[in-house]
Design a protein around this motif. Sequence first.
Motif, PDB file in Angstrom:
ATOM      1  N   ASP A   1      15.804   6.734   2.085  1.00 40.00           N
ATOM      2  CA  ASP A   1      16.288   8.448   1.789  1.00 40.00           C
ATOM      3  C   ASP A   1      16.553   8.434   2.886  1.00 40.00           C
ATOM      4  O   ASP A   1      18.779   9.234   2.956  1.00 40.00           O
ATOM      5  N   THR A   2      16.925   7.949   4.136  1.00 40.59           N
ATOM      6  CA  THR A   2      17.284   8.386   5.359  1.00 40.59           C
ATOM      7  C   THR A   2      18.828   7.642   5.667  1.00 40.59           C
ATOM      8  O   THR A   2      19.792   7.912   5.756  1.00 40.59           O
ATOM      9  N   CYS A   3      18.658   6.028   5.247  1.00 42.50           N
ATOM     10  CA  CYS A   3      19.699   5.675   5.084  1.00 42.50           C
ATOM     11  C   CYS A   3      20.493   6.150   4.094  1.00 42.50           C
ATOM     12  O   CYS A   3      21.953   5.676   4.062  1.00 42.50           O
ATOM     13  N   SER A   4      20.344   6.530   3.005  1.00 37.57           N
ATOM     14  CA  SER A   4      21.191   7.390   2.654  1.00 37.57           C
ATOM     15  C   SER A   4      22.128   8.420   2.233  1.00 37.57           C
ATOM     16  O   SER A   4      22.644   8.256   1.647  1.00 37.57           O
ATOM     17  N   ASN A   5      21.753   8.747   3.707  1.00 34.30           N
ATOM     18  CA  ASN A   5      22.439   9.527   4.101  1.00 34.30           C
ATOM     19  C   ASN A   5      24.187   9.261   4.289  1.00 34.30           C
ATOM     20  O   ASN A   5      25.359   9.825   4.233  1.00 34.30           O
ATOM     21  N   CYS A   6      23.967   7.856   4.298  1.00 32.06           N
ATOM     22  CA  CYS A   6      26.235   7.173   4.253  1.00 32.06           C
ATOM     23  C   CYS A   6      25.334   6.112   3.487  1.00 32.06           C
ATOM     24  O   CYS A   6      26.503   5.284   3.802  1.00 32.06           O
ATOM     25  N   HIS A   7      24.676   5.528   2.777  1.00 30.85           N
ATOM     26  CA  HIS A   7      24.477   4.046   2.418  1.00 30.85           C
ATOM     27  C   HIS A   7      24.257   4.680   0.785  1.00 30.85           C
ATOM     28  O   HIS A   7      23.197   5.360   0.997  1.00 30.85           O
ATOM     29  N   SER A   8      24.475   3.754  -0.065  1.00 31.80           N
ATOM     30  CA  SER A   8      24.138   4.287  -1.291  1.00 31.80           C
ATOM     31  C   SER A   8      22.288   2.980  -1.529  1.00 31.80           C
ATOM     32  O   SER A   8      22.292   2.240  -0.598  1.00 31.80           O
ATOM     33  N   PRO A   9      21.376   4.327  -2.567  1.00 32.39           N
ATOM     34  CA  PRO A   9      20.063   3.479  -2.023  1.00 32.39           C
ATOM     35  C   PRO A   9      20.388   2.129  -2.458  1.00 32.39           C
ATOM     36  O   PRO A   9      18.414   1.288  -1.587  1.00 32.39           O
ATOM     37  N   ARG A  10      20.734   1.995  -3.148  1.00 38.88           N
ATOM     38  CA  ARG A  10      20.374   0.355  -3.382  1.00 38.88           C
ATOM     39  C   ARG A  10      20.792  -0.716  -2.367  1.00 38.88           C
ATOM     40  O   ARG A  10      19.845  -0.927  -2.019  1.00 38.88           O
ATOM     41  N   PHE A  11      21.474   0.268  -1.491  1.00 38.00           N
ATOM     42  CA  PHE A  11      22.460  -0.405  -0.132  1.00 38.00           C
ATOM     43  C   PHE A  11      20.958  -0.613   0.569  1.00 38.00           C
ATOM     44  O   PHE A  11      20.355  -1.707   1.403  1.00 38.00           O
ATOM     45  N   ALA A  12      20.487   0.498   0.909  1.00 39.11           N
ATOM     46  CA  ALA A  12      19.763   1.069   2.090  1.00 39.11           C
ATOM     47  C   ALA A  12      18.108  -0.159   1.449  1.00 39.11           C
ATOM     48  O   ALA A  12      17.487  -0.871   2.226  1.00 39.11           O
ATOM     49  N   LYS A  13      17.743  -0.569   0.204  1.00 38.83           N
ATOM     50  CA  LYS A  13      16.959  -0.650  -0.485  1.00 38.83           C
ATOM     51  C   LYS A  13      16.575  -1.971  -0.393  1.00 38.83           C
ATOM     52  O   LYS A  13      15.888  -2.743  -0.092  1.00 38.83           O
ATOM     53  N   ALA A  14      17.585  -2.581  -0.631  1.00 38.12           N
ATOM     54  CA  ALA A  14      18.197  -3.727  -0.838  1.00 38.12           C
ATOM     55  C   ALA A  14      18.063  -4.220   0.796  1.00 38.12           C
ATOM     56  O   ALA A  14      17.571  -5.842   1.540  1.00 38.12           O
ATOM     57  N   TRP A  15      18.339  -3.794   2.035  1.00 37.78           N
ATOM     58  CA  TRP A  15      18.691  -3.601   3.211  1.00 37.78           C
ATOM     59  C   TRP A  15      16.776  -3.904   3.859  1.00 37.78           C
ATOM     60  O   TRP A  15      16.616  -5.068   4.890  1.00 37.78           O
ATOM     61  N   LEU A  16      16.690  -3.122   3.654  1.00 36.13           N
ATOM     62  CA  LEU A  16      14.864  -2.795   4.247  1.00 36.13           C
ATOM     63  C   LEU A  16      14.295  -3.821   3.565  1.00 36.13           C
ATOM     64  O   LEU A  16      12.933  -4.230   4.563  1.00 36.13           O
TER      65      LEU A  16
ATOM     66  N   HIS B   1       1.154  -1.350   0.065  1.00 35.51           N
ATOM     67  CA  HIS B   1      -0.358  -0.056   0.002  1.00 35.51           C
ATOM     68  C   HIS B   1       1.172   1.566   0.091  1.00 35.51           C
ATOM     69  O   HIS B   1       2.077   1.129   0.384  1.00 35.51           O
ATOM     70  N   PRO B   2       0.571   2.535  -0.920  1.00 38.25           N
ATOM     71  CA  PRO B   2       1.582   3.629  -0.944  1.00 38.25           C
ATOM     72  C   PRO B   2       1.816   4.379   1.221  1.00 38.25           C
ATOM     73  O   PRO B   2       2.903   4.623   0.743  1.00 38.25           O
ATOM     74  N   TRP B   3       0.853   3.832   1.963  1.00 36.01           N
ATOM     75  CA  TRP B   3       1.016   4.618   2.659  1.00 36.01           C
ATOM     76  C   TRP B   3       2.630   3.557   3.385  1.00 36.01           C
ATOM     77  O   TRP B   3       3.609   4.716   3.877  1.00 36.01           O
ATOM     78  N   PHE B   4       2.877   2.701   3.723  1.00 32.70           N
ATOM     79  CA  PHE B   4       4.400   2.173   3.323  1.00 32.70           C
ATOM     80  C   PHE B   4       5.058   1.652   2.392  1.00 32.70           C
ATOM     81  O   PHE B   4       6.419   1.972   3.074  1.00 32.70           O
ATOM     82  N   GLU B   5       4.220   2.085   1.282  1.00 36.58           N
ATOM     83  CA  GLU B   5       5.872   2.141   0.444  1.00 36.58           C
ATOM     84  C   GLU B   5       6.614   3.849   0.400  1.00 36.58           C
ATOM     85  O   GLU B   5       7.614   3.837   0.459  1.00 36.58           O
ATOM     86  N   LYS B   6       5.870   4.448   0.561  1.00 33.33           N
ATOM     87  CA  LYS B   6       6.283   5.341   0.401  1.00 33.33           C
ATOM     88  C   LYS B   6       7.168   6.249   1.825  1.00 33.33           C
ATOM     89  O   LYS B   6       8.238   6.610   2.228  1.00 33.33           O
ATOM     90  N   ARG B   7       6.475   5.396   2.794  1.00 36.09           N
ATOM     91  CA  ARG B   7       7.440   5.493   4.261  1.00 36.09           C
ATOM     92  C   ARG B   7       9.174   4.638   4.446  1.00 36.09           C
ATOM     93  O   ARG B   7       9.749   4.698   5.011  1.00 36.09           O
ATOM     94  N   GLN B   8       8.677   3.624   3.195  1.00 37.65           N
ATOM     95  CA  GLN B   8      10.104   2.633   2.792  1.00 37.65           C
ATOM     96  C   GLN B   8      11.557   3.971   2.632  1.00 37.65           C
ATOM     97  O   GLN B   8      12.258   3.723   2.395  1.00 37.65           O
ATOM     98  N   GLU B   9      10.431   4.020   1.362  1.00 34.74           N
ATOM     99  CA  GLU B   9      11.081   5.223   0.537  1.00 34.74           C
ATOM    100  C   GLU B   9      11.884   6.438   1.181  1.00 34.74           C
ATOM    101  O   GLU B   9      13.030   6.654   1.101  1.00 34.74           O
ATOM    102  N   ALA B  10      11.181   7.111   2.273  1.00 35.58           N
ATOM    103  CA  ALA B  10      11.506   7.410   2.874  1.00 35.58           C
ATOM    104  C   ALA B  10      12.712   7.447   3.842  1.00 35.58           C
ATOM    105  O   ALA B  10      13.853   8.016   4.374  1.00 35.58           O
ATOM    106  N   TRP B  11      13.016   5.801   4.280  1.00 33.45           N
ATOM    107  CA  TRP B  11      14.000   4.889   5.032  1.00 33.45           C
ATOM    108  C   TRP B  11      14.910   4.841   3.714  1.00 33.45           C
ATOM    109  O   TRP B  11      16.223   5.029   4.584  1.00 33.45           O
TER     110      TRP B  11
END
Lengths: 505, 505, 505
Positions: free
Chosen positions: C360-375, C348-358
Amino acid sequence: MREINILKNGLIFIVIFMMSFAATAGSEDYDYEKIKDKYYADHPGKGKYADLWEAIPIQQYWNPITFYEPPTSVKGEYNAAECVTCHKNETPGWVHAWKDSTHANLDELRGLTEEDPRFYKKAKLAEVEQHLRSRGVLAEDKNLDSVGCMDCHGGVGKETISHDKDLRMPDRADCGQCHVQEFAEAEAEKEQKWPQDQWGEGHPSHAMDWKANVETGIWAGMEQREVAQGCDMCHYQQNKCDGCHTRHTFSAAEARKPEACSTCHNGVDHNEFEGYMLSKHGVIYETSGKADWDFEVQLKDAITKGNYTAPTCAWCHFEFEGEFSHNLVRKVRWAFNPTPAIADNLDHPWFEKRQEAWVDTCSNCHSPRFAKAWLDTADKGIIQGLEVEQEAKQIVQKLYDDGLMQGQSTNRPAPPAPESDAPGGFFGLFWAKGNNPSLVDRIYAEMWEHDLIKHYKGLVHVNPGGFTYSEGWARLMRRYAEIQNEDSRLREMDALKKKVEELSK
Amino acid sequence: MREINILKNGLIFIVIFMMSFAATAGSEDYDYEKIKDKYYADHPGKGKYADLWEAIPIQQYWNPITFYEPPTSVKGEYNAAECVTCHKNETPGWVHAWKDSTHANLDELRGLTEEDPRFYKKAKLAEVEQHLRSRGVLAEDKNLDSVGCMDCHGGVGKETISHDKDLRMPDRADCGQCHVQEFAEAEAEKEQKWPQDQWGEGHPSHAMDWKANVETGIWAGMEQREVAQGCDMCHYQQNKCDGCHTRHTFSAAEARKPEACSTCHNGVDHNEFEGYMLSKHGVIYETSGKADWDFEVQLKDAITKGNYTAPTCAWCHFEFEGEFSHNLVRKVRWAFNPTPAIADNLDHPWFEKRQEAWVDTCSNCHSPRFAKAWLDTADKGIIQGLEVEQEAKQIVQKLYDDGLMQGQSTNRPAPPAPESDAPGGFFGLFWAKGNNPSLVDRIYAEMWEHDLIKHYKGLVHVNPGGFTYSEGWARLMRRYAEIQNEDSRLREMDALKKKVEELSK
Amino acid sequence: MREINILKNGLIFIVIFMMSFAATAGSEDYDYEKIKDKYYADHPGKGKYADLWEAIPIQQYWNPITFYEPPTSVKGEYNAAECVTCHKNETPGWVHAWKDSTHANLDELRGLTEEDPRFYKKAKLAEVEQHLRSRGVLAEDKNLDSVGCMDCHGGVGKETISHDKDLRMPDRADCGQCHVQEFAEAEAEKEQKWPQDQWGEGHPSHAMDWKANVETGIWAGMEQREVAQGCDMCHYQQNKCDGCHTRHTFSAAEARKPEACSTCHNGVDHNEFEGYMLSKHGVIYETSGKADWDFEVQLKDAITKGNYTAPTCAWCHFEFEGEFSHNLVRKVRWAFNPTPAIADNLDHPWFEKRQEAWVDTCSNCHSPRFAKAWLDTADKGIIQGLEVEQEAKQIVQKLYDDGLMQGQSTNRPAPPAPESDAPGGFFGLFWAKGNNPSLVDRIYAEMWEHDLIKHYKGLVHVNPGGFTYSEGWARLMRRYAEIQNEDSRLREMDALKKKVEELSK
């Protein structure tokens, strides 16, 4: 020239002032020889179960009084300089630790100014020296150069020792040669007397912890001496002082930090350290204390000069009616574990006065009303835990009396002497054979000896998870449910077996 | 003018001296290409159970050698400055970490004076450069400006890389391009050979931990790949170096601190970190180390220059016969878990020499007699734990052989391939279906794989609660009692069922 | 003279600049009275089970809004100076803490230069003052001297209070008088609405945690009020602000440190602190952060100016789309515990957008791909745990429906109102009587309320041991095996009993 004279006169005045201070409030008030003699007289050595066990080599280090023998590998007479020469290479760690210690740098103390947090040590040193002079150990016209190898491992003032004959591992009385006030305070714990004999005289305390150790039945009776000596590794405070002031730094600041207590005060049956660290108090220590508090400051000045914004282990437990001492038992109420003998007597003046002393302690930072409200909450919460444990105790006792514990009639060997069998006994935490302890014994043993104690410790150290959901109450509920479950399972099985037997007739 | 000349000559002399030092004792002793080739040749990739599992996206970061693919989202050829320009905004955290790192500030090293604890890095840098020159990677007349994006993510000296084609996640061999000595030392762990084949060659070690991971049956066989990859998160030291030197700071000081080991060396079956922190050693680290020790000092100078008054993880485990290296297995004796195959061979010279090496280690701060007494105590204590576990093992095996485990004949599915069924097997800690594992299987699995190991770890890390009352012995007694209880319960039930069956005939 | 004029003009310019800044981006955007009124209107007081329990004295400090009464022991009207005079002796700890606090040293803020990490507080102060002026609480031509006793315990700007009549224990709205922005942000948590009503509006959050507490059935129903109030000790963030900013220091830096969260966010059913500390993130905090990061820096500058090389609790959970606020629920997805209602709606978009926000958070130090893979790994790993728990739930429910739980038909009292009986219910973690909960109930309660949550927390806080071998998955397997074992044991026993009954006929 005149200014120098004024300075000199000022210094003389200060020295006289220091000495007079030492003379009025210092170590001379204590009769070292008397304290020492009593200390050794009280010391149990191997204790009342001495015949049941043999010491293993490592134990000479936990209880040098009874077991230590100098090594025979190095022979000859050596002075302190020679010790250092050899040990700088042999065991560099301890030499470095000593070289950086106060013991090796007494002159640094003499130069301290009032701004230095360790300034109080200047007076302390003068006091120690005066005391040593009064005992004839230090010449009247001499100061201590340093506290070196000889002083502790031979005797204060010794010039040389024979390495294979005279070498001592220092005990409380050895440290007490100089630190007579601290020695006297620490030994005063033995004077504690419980109003309804809940505990023996002087128990529980650091001053009697070795006796408590060797006179515990299962400790003496168990076969695995290398495991048993693990108990000694904390229960040696009666023997020596480096449990809190680690050799060869012997730092007061170290012992003022909560971690200094952690090696012994942690774990399944006395998780004080964990409780403190997760309490608000511990969190403030973590977030502010580690960076901003000055642990060189003596405890009495912790708030005003040390910047403390929360208490430490030492601060609360050394304090009593506004004064600080190495006698840590003056506010003890629930002691090691909650029992009806304590719970039922909390309205006795002995307990009430100690709660009042706690209110005073807490009131350093909290309103007395808050302090009293919390301390009452803790007492009632402990009693609520105790009630559940006592109910479970009846169930377990009844199972034992009815002979219904798993394997009770077929495979329940007696525990080793001096222990004798009992349902859920303490011995069952450290010994097991066949069906002794059975599952329900062990559960109950953990209930009273782990979970009830953690419940109490969580409450008194103000760690909410420690008495609600993680430890304490939630675990007591777990144990209660397990014991009830096992009780009805065992009785159901027994009934069924009887029925089948009936049918087989 | 003359003074400047003298200064210049002095500098030239120093540079020559450094270079000659590098030439005699430095990285050139190591044949990088050979070590690298062997490293890749040894690497198991997906390992012998490769057919049983598929990698998931996150695993490319735990094992880049086998799985990493550059992202296709960013295309084009970039140099280091361009990396920084973009990533300063995209991923500022790692850019900042790198900018503050030694890698980004090599010139700072060149300016260090002898008083600086990091002075040794100056020689190290010269050594690295000399090594790179000898391999033709660095021009003879050039120094390294910095270690930047290209060097690690492309190859040392690369000017640009294609982001979607060449980007590498550095592995051990990539770091080894410069840190050849450390690479060689770390790889030397693979040479470890056990005298009675207690473990396979090179096991257990950081250098083989990925292989150990992927070749563990239940890891490969379990269906839940997202859970399984959690094991990789520690078992990747064979693949890369940032387990201890976190990217992009890559600090030596970090890895010298005990917490650096804690992410992996904690928990139910290897609680080294908890044990250390609650030991006297850890307490001294907490109370003195954090404030007063200098972790920039290299390990060999920890006592003399770094002010250490207690050991750290790295200090003990890097040390062997007075020298420090990234080969951490040279004093390993009990390895991952106590077994009879080790216990029965402790008098073999291989084990005896290693105990002697430990005596030397401990003698940095303790008398050799104390050290020996302790190490013997630990050995005997471990064996006492092992004996209890072995007795329990027989009981569990017998239940299995008799087909009496709960549900054994009705609902005990086989574990997934490549595992096969066994009582109390390792697989039962990570997999469960129907009555496999049954309760008694699981209890025994925890006994040998959790409690016995914690008993051993508590002893060797000198944490008294770790092998007496909290973990270790007390838990082994718990498990033993549970297993005995379950054994007699199952047999009682079986007898009753048979009786009833008899009656029904 | 001219230089002084230039300086003066410069100061005037700066003040005007600050004020204009305050005017555009500051507290005036918030309508304090409206937020305050809503705050009190929302506050549940004793909540919907008010009739079932009585408050005990300590609870007035956890929820002053509902329960606090000034002490009657001290009467009379006092001003702040008089408070200090008395309390310096009565309760020196809190006076010292306040004297060293920012509240007592506002002028220090006015003198800060841009280099100071606390420089931002200068603008903050101007903003607060402007806000107070706009509300008529502070005279137009006045600055705040300090924030003293009266301001918090009476009301901002009060000169005196009657100690036994007016004394307040500050609540959120009291702090919000000045800290209106933070108050507004924190209260905004109540606006959270779940897309499929997985949780009630505003739950779970700090802003509703008192309501969650008092409206939990077993909390209200249990007899042991002293134990129950332990829950309040964390569930009071809705009531007051000193859970994170301890009185009387009220430090922002304190709350930025991970330990500030630890008193509440630890333990069997929300071990966030343990998970963080053992993760790579926590290790970097331990090894680098404690010595080198500047916690006086505000969160938004943590990386660039504060030297952070890893995230803290506050950094991740205050952040949302690059901005930082006291509304901590904007990225919440799995909330307190994993449930099918969440697992089945992650697309659901509510959850998906929140994962996207995460991401972004993790991408302060990790590549977005890494962040997404981890999440994604974390989500899938959580679901794997949930599946096992759901399977176990069916088994336990079936046992209950079949009336086969130990003692179910003979000795299973109902839990206290407002709870009603259910297999493995939450109440069974805090209440037990007879065979309720039975063993299998309790095991299942721990499975869903402890182990599944720790599995999830271990994954999202990237602590490998937290979801593989120590906590999480390995424990879920343990619970599953226990439940299966108990299921087959109970059914076997039932069958046997029936057979025997049959034979007895």
